[in-house]
Design a protein around this motif. Structure first.
Motif: not given
Length: 413
Positions: A303-310, A312-320
C-alpha cells in the motif's frame, strides 16, 4: 562545557511468521525477531511455532547474536488462560528472550509461574504516556511497545521521564482502530480479532448509500461509477526518513510489522533499516537518508506509505481512499543456494516463474545489489531451459557479479 549526548544503538526488530522467515530476518540484519507460539497470539493464520521450531530458532538466533521474542498478546476470555503457566515456562526454558503480552491476567500468570522470563507490554495495551510506562515498570516489565497513536513529541516526553525501554513501530501495516483493539471482524465474520482471528474487515471495499425515500424500495449508492468504493483502512507506515529523530528521542527497539508477510518483505525491510541504523551510528553528523533505501522499501510495499501519527493526525492522504498512487510491483523469484567462483555460476532455488530474457535483480545483506539479464539457465539435470515454471526447482544461472548463499532474486512484474 557541554556534554555530548551518547546515542544508544537501537535494536532492529523484525517479524518472523515461520522458522524460515526467522533465519532470513536475522541473516539480513535483524538484531531480534518476534514470533508466535501455538497459543495466546493475535495471528492465528501465521505459521506459529511449535516447541521444536522454537528450539531451533533460538539456537540459530544465539549463534548469530540475536534474540527471539514471543507475542502472546491476545485478550483472554474466561478459560482462555488455562495452561498459560506451562506455556510461559516452556518459553523460558527454551531460551526465549522475552514475551510480549497485553492482558494483565497473562502478565500476572507469567510473572508468578515463569519467573525469570522478561515481559514486554504489547502495543495492544495502548501505552501513550510515561506514567503508564512507570506503572508497568512497577509491575516488573522492562519494556513497553508504544501505542501506534503516539506522536514524536510524546515519544520525546516519555523518554525524558522514564528509563523503561521503549519499542516503537517504524514500518508496516497500520490498524485503523485504537491500538488494534477492534470488533469489526467479530461482527462481520464471527472471527475474534482480539483472539487471533481478525479478517481485516477494514480493508474491505464499501459502498456509501443514501437513505431511501418513502416511495423507494432500496437505497441508492451515493457515489458515481467512476469513484472508488470506500474503505476504513490506513496506508502503511514507513519511518525510513526519520531514523535520526527516533534514535535521538531514545527509541530502544525499531519494530517492523508483518509476521504474515513473505521472506521477500522481511529480508528487504530488515536490510534497509539495519543499513540506515548502521550509517547513522557510524557518523551521525553527516548522516543522509539515501534515496536508494526509500526506493528499496517501495519494492515490497503493498500500500502507500506515510508516517502514521508521529507528526500529525492522519488525513485523507493517509487513508486508502480515492485515487491510488501506483506502486512498483516486484516478484520474488529465487534464492541463492550456492555459488562457484571459478565458473561464476549460481545455484538458485526457484520461487516464482521467470524466463530467459528477463531482467532480474540480485540483492543480499549489507545492501549489496546488482541487475542483469538472464541469458541462459539449466535445470538440476543439466538441461538448458528457457523458462522456470516450477517452484522450489534448483537451477544453475551464470551471474555477472559474485553472490552469496542466502542472496535473493526478484524481477519487476
Amino acid at each position: 562545557m557541554t556534554t555530548k549526548k551518547v546515542l544508544k544503538r537501537p535494536e532492529v526488530l523484525a517479524p518472523a511468521g515461520t522458522l524460515e522467515k526467522l533465519k532470513v530476518a536475522i541473516h539480513y540484519g535483524a538484531d531480534a525477531v518476534y514470533i508466535g507460539g501455538n497459543a495466546y497470539g493475535l495471528r492465528s493464520r501465521a505459521g506459529n511455532f511449535t516447541y521444536e521450531e522454537m528450539q531451533e530458532g533460538v539456537a540459530f538466533a544465539k549463534e548469530h547474536g540475536a534474540k527471539v521474542y514471543v507475542a502472546a498478546n491476545m485478550v483472554t476470555h474466561e478459560h482462555d488462560e488455562e495452561g498459560a503457566g506451562e506455556f510461559f515456562r516452556e518459553l523460558r526454558d527454551v531460551g526465549i528472550s522475552a514475551v510480549i503480552v497485553s492482558d494483565p491476567a497473562l502478565i500476572e500468570i507469567c510473572a508468578t509461574e515463569a519467573p525469570g522470563l522478561p515481559i514486554h507490554l504489547s502495543t495492544q495495551a495502548s501505552a501513550t504516556n510515561f506514567e503508564t510506562l512507570e506503572f508497568w515498570k512497577e509491575e516488573g516489565l522492562e519494556r513497553v511497545v508504544l501505542a501506534r497513536e503516539v506522536s514524536m513529541e510524546e515519544v520525546k516526553a516519555i523518554r525524558e521521564n522514564t528509563d523503561v525501554e521503549i519499542e516503537a513501530f517504524i514500518h508496516g501495516a497500520m490498524c485503523i482502530s485504537y491500538s488494534g483493539r477492534c470488533t469489526l471482524s467479530n461482527h462481520m465474520s464471527k472471527r475474534d480479532a482480539n483472539r487471533g482471528g481478525c479478517c481485516q474487515s477494514c480493508r474491505w471495499k464499501y459502498d456509501l448509500y443514501e437513505m431511501p425515500f418513502a416511495n423507494q424500495k432500496r437505497s441508492l449508492v451515493a457515489r458515481t461509477k467512476s469513484e472508488e468504493p470506500f474503505s476504513m483502512s490506513a496506508v502503511d507506515m514507513s519511518m525510513i526518513e526519520h531514523i535520526p529523530e527516533l534514535i535521538q528521542n531514545g527509541v530502544d527497539s525499531f519494530k517492523i510489522e508483518g509476521r504474515m508477510k513473505s521472506i521477500h518483505y522481511v529480508s528487504t525491510v530488515a536490510n534497509v533499516y539495519k543499513t540506515a541504523v548502521n550509517s547513522y551510528m557510524e557518523d551521525p553528523e553527516n548522516y543522509v537518508c539515501k534515496q536508494e533505501w526509500i526506493d528499496e522499501l517501495w519494492k515490497v510495499a503493498q500500500r502507500e506509505l506515510a508516517t502514521g501519527f508521529y507528526y500529525k493526525t492522519p488525513g485523507e492522504d493517509e487513508q486508502l481512499f480515492g485515487a491510488r498512487r501506483k506502486i512498483p510491483a516486484y516478484s520474488f523469484i529465487g534464492e541463492v543456494m550456492a555459488y562457484d567462483e571459478e565458473t561464476k555460476m549460481a545455484t538458485v532455488r526457484q520461487r516464482n516463474v521467470f524466463s530467459v530474457g528477463d531482467e532480474v535483480e540480485f540483492y543480499g545483506p549489507g545492501f549489496h545489489h546488482f541487475e542483469q539479464t538472464i541469458d541462459v539457465m539449466w535445470d538440476e539435470e543439466g538441461n538448458e531451459i528457457d523458462r522456470a515454471p516450477n517452484p522450489m526447482d534448483l537451477l544453475t544461472i551464470p551471474v555477472s557479479q559474485p553472490v552469496n548463499v542466502g542472496d535473493m532474486m526478484r524481477k519487476k512484474k
